[in-house]
Design a protein around this motif. Sequence first.
Motif, mmCIF file in Angstrom:
data_model
loop_
_atom_site.group_PDB
_atom_site.id
_atom_site.type_symbol
_atom_site.label_atom_id
_atom_site.label_comp_id
_atom_site.label_asym_id
_atom_site.label_seq_id
_atom_site.Cartn_x
_atom_site.Cartn_y
_atom_site.Cartn_z
ATOM 1 N N PHE A 157 -10.306 -19.685 -39.670
ATOM 2 C CA PHE A 157 -9.731 -20.479 -40.762
ATOM 3 C C PHE A 157 -8.516 -21.269 -40.282
ATOM 4 N N ASP A 158 -7.681 -20.660 -39.440
ATOM 5 C CA ASP A 158 -6.529 -21.369 -38.895
ATOM 6 C C ASP A 158 -6.957 -22.558 -38.039
ATOM 7 N N ILE A 159 -7.999 -22.364 -37.237
ATOM 8 C CA ILE A 159 -8.492 -23.453 -36.396
ATOM 9 C C ILE A 159 -8.961 -24.622 -37.255
ATOM 10 N N ILE A 160 -9.678 -24.324 -38.343
ATOM 11 C CA ILE A 160 -10.142 -25.381 -39.247
ATOM 12 C C ILE A 160 -8.955 -26.098 -39.888
ATOM 13 N N GLY A 161 -7.948 -25.326 -40.299
ATOM 14 C CA GLY A 161 -6.754 -25.937 -40.883
ATOM 15 C C GLY A 161 -6.021 -26.826 -39.893
ATOM 16 N N TYR A 162 -5.914 -26.374 -38.643
ATOM 17 C CA TYR A 162 -5.271 -27.189 -37.613
ATOM 18 C C TYR A 162 -6.040 -28.486 -37.375
#
Length: 299
Positions: A157-162
């Motif tokens: 999820f963090d990767i998608i947000g980044y």
Amino acid sequence: MKISVTRGAYNFAFYFAMFWVSGLTGLTRAIPPFIQMSVDIAALLYVGAFLSLKFYSFVYKPSSETEKPLTSDESWKMPLTAGFVLVGLFMLFKYIGKEYVNYALVGYFSFLGFCSIKFWIDTLCEDVSIFQPLKEIDVAKVEVYRWFEGKLDISVFDIIGYLISAAIIAIYIYFRDWVSNNIIGAAFCLYGFENIYIGSFSTAFIMLGLFFFYDIFFVFGTSIMVTIALGIDGPIKLLLPRVTDPRNSLIGLGDILVPGLLLTLCPCTCLLYTSPSPRDRQKSRMPSSACKKKKKKKK
């Protein structure tokens, strides 16, 4: 009567504001700029009122002890600090060159915009169940002992947000379009509404009064404000497309945030004096004068 703000209402308010500010009011240039400006400011203030309610424990529990209200001693320093920064930028424009200063400012605001957008993505998707599996899948663990105690877990999820944040910043840097500019500017403005809390109306009046004379001096007394506002190529303003002119109208984020802090204080004060006290749910915290008037009417 118990008054509370649900996460669903909070998310709806935020999406409503971002929807209007980022594109709906400017999809067609047939909408006059003053109508766009009115709707955009109303949307930001609407969600800003929700964000300000977190400072009251009976609505939202404060996330840390550092969330303290702005005092009157701190309020008069804000216009002075803004004045020094404004004059400093004007001197840099004059002696170093607008192009070189803008390179540094674009990098600075791009980094802040990236962090702000990622913050709001995490905040809005915090209680959304569909994203929970993505948050549980850890991609990497980064040691951050220099700044925090422990390790930083990076999930899918963090990767998608980044990636989403980086895409918006890249679009802004490459195209300089008003849609990505307004998304970043709205993220800045709403972050200010959530993290700056004015403790009383007297503090707000002091700050607004000083900023009133600040604007008079720098706008009408000198050309510094106009030079900086037109010279800075950064997301510190909302851009509003015009009907016949290819140039965009604009309004600075400070013109929204500073008066908005006073307006967002109103619903907080309304809840403070009309909702039951957390210690005693049976007693209202209305001012004593209002309580006396109520007693007289009952008699």
